[in-house]
Design a protein around this motif. Sequence first.
Motif, PDB file in Angstrom:
ATOM      1  N   GLU A 122       0.874  -1.163   0.107  1.00 26.58           N
ATOM      2  CA  GLU A 122       0.035   0.068  -0.054  1.00 26.58           C
ATOM      3  C   GLU A 122       0.774   1.210   0.093  1.00 26.58           C
ATOM      4  N   ASN A 123       0.585   2.246  -0.936  1.00 27.16           N
ATOM      5  CA  ASN A 123       1.625   3.504  -1.082  1.00 27.16           C
ATOM      6  C   ASN A 123       0.544   4.650  -1.181  1.00 27.16           C
ATOM      7  N   SER A 124      -0.229   4.899  -0.421  1.00 28.05           N
ATOM      8  CA  SER A 124      -1.292   5.958  -0.394  1.00 28.05           C
ATOM      9  C   SER A 124      -1.374   6.429   1.222  1.00 28.05           C
ATOM     10  N   GLY A 125      -1.945   7.769   1.276  1.00 28.32           N
ATOM     11  CA  GLY A 125      -2.225   8.279   2.570  1.00 28.32           C
ATOM     12  C   GLY A 125      -1.135   8.960   3.200  1.00 28.32           C
ATOM     13  N   LYS A 126      -1.280   8.818   4.496  1.00 29.05           N
ATOM     14  CA  LYS A 126      -0.251   9.576   5.471  1.00 29.05           C
ATOM     15  C   LYS A 126       1.037   8.585   5.405  1.00 29.05           C
ATOM     16  N   ALA A 127       0.872   7.352   5.269  1.00 28.42           N
ATOM     17  CA  ALA A 127       2.037   6.314   5.600  1.00 28.42           C
ATOM     18  C   ALA A 127       2.685   5.988   4.129  1.00 28.42           C
ATOM     19  N   SER A 128       2.757   6.947   3.190  1.00 28.84           N
ATOM     20  CA  SER A 128       2.910   6.665   1.748  1.00 28.84           C
ATOM     21  C   SER A 128       4.574   6.427   2.032  1.00 28.84           C
ATOM     22  N   LEU A 129       4.992   5.582   0.973  1.00 30.34           N
ATOM     23  CA  LEU A 129       6.532   4.903   1.140  1.00 30.34           C
ATOM     24  C   LEU A 129       7.565   5.681   0.383  1.00 30.34           C
ATOM     25  N   ASP A 130       8.716   6.152   1.353  1.00 29.06           N
ATOM     26  CA  ASP A 130       9.737   6.852   0.510  1.00 29.06           C
ATOM     27  C   ASP A 130      10.554   5.470  -0.386  1.00 29.06           C
ATOM     28  N   ASP A 131      11.718   6.054  -0.775  1.00 31.41           N
ATOM     29  CA  ASP A 131      12.499   5.162  -1.662  1.00 31.41           C
ATOM     30  C   ASP A 131      12.916   3.951  -0.582  1.00 31.41           C
ATOM     31  N   PHE A 132      13.182   2.867  -0.975  1.00 26.59           N
ATOM     32  CA  PHE A 132      13.708   1.654  -0.287  1.00 26.59           C
ATOM     33  C   PHE A 132      14.967   2.032  -0.409  1.00 26.59           C
TER      34      PHE A 132
ATOM     35  N   THR B 180      13.051   2.333   4.463  1.00 25.50           N
ATOM     36  CA  THR B 180      12.844   3.155   3.491  1.00 25.50           C
ATOM     37  C   THR B 180      13.896   4.476   4.055  1.00 25.50           C
ATOM     38  N   ALA B 181      14.073   5.306   3.007  1.00 27.01           N
ATOM     39  CA  ALA B 181      14.999   6.487   3.442  1.00 27.01           C
ATOM     40  C   ALA B 181      14.447   7.384   4.657  1.00 27.01           C
ATOM     41  N   ASN B 182      13.229   7.267   4.815  1.00 26.17           N
ATOM     42  CA  ASN B 182      12.801   8.375   5.964  1.00 26.17           C
ATOM     43  C   ASN B 182      12.559   7.512   7.255  1.00 26.17           C
ATOM     44  N   GLY B 183      13.183   6.268   7.301  1.00 23.71           N
ATOM     45  CA  GLY B 183      13.155   5.227   8.359  1.00 23.71           C
ATOM     46  C   GLY B 183      11.943   4.432   8.729  1.00 23.71           C
TER      47      GLY B 183
ATOM     48  N   TRP C 248       2.512 -14.115   0.559  1.00 28.41           N
ATOM     49  CA  TRP C 248       3.129 -12.738   1.214  1.00 28.41           C
ATOM     50  C   TRP C 248       2.273 -11.866   1.657  1.00 28.41           C
ATOM     51  N   VAL C 249       2.256 -11.511   2.606  1.00 31.48           N
ATOM     52  CA  VAL C 249       1.587 -10.385   3.233  1.00 31.48           C
ATOM     53  C   VAL C 249       2.326  -9.445   4.125  1.00 31.48           C
ATOM     54  N   GLU C 250       1.539  -8.023   4.058  1.00 29.18           N
ATOM     55  CA  GLU C 250       2.392  -6.954   4.772  1.00 29.18           C
ATOM     56  C   GLU C 250       1.816  -6.880   6.009  1.00 29.18           C
ATOM     57  N   ARG C 251       2.468  -6.545   7.052  1.00 29.76           N
ATOM     58  CA  ARG C 251       2.176  -6.287   8.395  1.00 29.76           C
ATOM     59  C   ARG C 251       2.092  -4.714   8.719  1.00 29.76           C
ATOM     60  N   PRO C 252       1.692  -4.187   9.758  1.00 34.57           N
ATOM     61  CA  PRO C 252       1.554  -2.814   9.861  1.00 34.57           C
ATOM     62  C   PRO C 252       2.995  -2.216  10.042  1.00 34.57           C
ATOM     63  N   ARG C 253       3.111  -1.230   9.341  1.00 32.84           N
ATOM     64  CA  ARG C 253       4.690  -0.382   9.386  1.00 32.84           C
ATOM     65  C   ARG C 253       4.818   0.198  10.718  1.00 32.84           C
ATOM     66  N   LYS C 254       6.006   0.337  10.911  1.00 34.36           N
ATOM     67  CA  LYS C 254       6.569   0.830  12.097  1.00 34.36           C
ATOM     68  C   LYS C 254       7.846   1.984  12.102  1.00 34.36           C
TER      69      LYS C 254
ATOM     70  N   LEU D  30      15.982   8.377  15.281  1.00 34.51           N
ATOM     71  CA  LEU D  30      16.616   8.920  14.236  1.00 34.51           C
ATOM     72  C   LEU D  30      16.497  10.460  14.214  1.00 34.51           C
ATOM     73  N   VAL D  31      17.631  11.380  13.742  1.00 39.66           N
ATOM     74  CA  VAL D  31      17.379  12.673  13.514  1.00 39.66           C
ATOM     75  C   VAL D  31      17.436  13.162  11.977  1.00 39.66           C
ATOM     76  N   SER D  32      17.092  14.330  11.967  1.00 41.72           N
ATOM     77  CA  SER D  32      17.009  14.761  10.517  1.00 41.72           C
ATOM     78  C   SER D  32      18.328  14.797   9.817  1.00 41.72           C
ATOM     79  N   GLU D  33      19.326  14.904  10.603  1.00 38.58           N
ATOM     80  CA  GLU D  33      20.689  14.802   9.962  1.00 38.58           C
ATOM     81  C   GLU D  33      21.145  13.516   9.480  1.00 38.58           C
ATOM     82  N   ASP D  34      20.500  12.594   9.611  1.00 35.90           N
ATOM     83  CA  ASP D  34      21.013  11.098   9.471  1.00 35.90           C
ATOM     84  C   ASP D  34      20.687  10.803   7.947  1.00 35.90           C
ATOM     85  N   ARG D  35      21.577  10.414   7.524  1.00 33.30           N
ATOM     86  CA  ARG D  35      21.312   9.825   5.890  1.00 33.30           C
ATOM     87  C   ARG D  35      21.680   8.398   5.766  1.00 33.30           C
TER      88      ARG D  35
END
Length: 374
Positions: free
Chosen positions: A115-125, A140-143, A155-161, A166-171
């Motif tokens: 699922e890739n919609s709404g507030k929990a949309s996925l960033d780059d893996f 994903t890149a946003n943790g 294969w099924v997806e479980r709730p994301r966490k 992490l801090v904003s300076e982390d890459r």
Amino acid sequence: MKRSYVLYTTLCAVVVGAVLCYIFVFSDEEIQRQVASTFEKIDIQTSHQTASLPPVEAAQDDDDIDTTDALEQINQIDEVYYSDTIGAYLVITEQAEFFEVSGNGTRVNSVLQLENSGKASLDDFIGMRMIKEDLVYAVTANGTLVTIEREEGRWVERPRKQIKGLVSEDRIFGLGYDRESNRLFMMNRLADTPDLELLYIEEREIELETPVDDKSQEESTEADTSAENTEEPSEDTATENVSTNDNDSTETAASEDAPDNEPNAQEEDEKKEPETEWMLDSRQALSADGMSASIQQKFERFEGVGLVERQGRIYVLDSEELVLYTVNPEEGTINGQMVTPRVYDSTGMFLQDNEIFAIVHPEVFDLDAFVSVD
């Protein structure tokens, strides 16, 4: 006469040489085993080259989609992981699709649309890792940590966490698993610095706080105070207390005869799995003091992709600078060596048969798009 002499002498020398060679060389049992092993390897390699691989048959299920030609659906690859456990490739695309591809790369065994919609949309893996044959983690890149599990052959997806700490300076990039400590770990490059770190992530149970009822606490306090101030009871009062206690014992006995529902409530609580969260456990800075001057200059412009574990070491690729870095977690050091220009602009790495491969053509899924960097 002279020619015959030379001919017989030559033949005699050849025969004597062969006999001596056999006596002093090939009569040794160790040498015989090595020669036999060499010929056996040649026979196996020849049979592999001539034998054709049989096609992988997919399980027939009326509810499953036809995945025979689904390889054409796999484009814009984001992450690849090869599992020796199940002998298959696990692939995530930029369209947030999860594929399981057969080990010979000819057939799709399973497809899952994340699922890739709404507030929990996925960033780059930026990393993927199979922990068990039925459990896969991807980050994903946003943790955001995505959990994918196999349930009844699917294969099924479980709730994301969201990974906390992490801090904003982390890459961050890459994803690994430390089996001894049961922790995930990632690589991190602090923004605008040459510092590189290992971030260890731990799953912890969420401690539920039980609110204290202020009113009941006040009542219990008043009751304790009144009990302290009460004088010793008289004989009449003692008689009344005895009578009251008799009634209480009757009520207690009656309550004991009633069905007890407390064990059922405890069983229900035990069946509920505790809530967990993933949190940053520690940061381990990596020292680059042992690098050569040329690699050190490239390391200052480090842009790493992928994370591969092999024999206690971690490998990270900088495809822009064409350097493969080796991390020793126990010593906290990192070093690098140049690799072939064929890995330029690679998007990731994975390990297959103890060999490191870089993804050089992510547009389509093709085994020719993976290049060895060993």
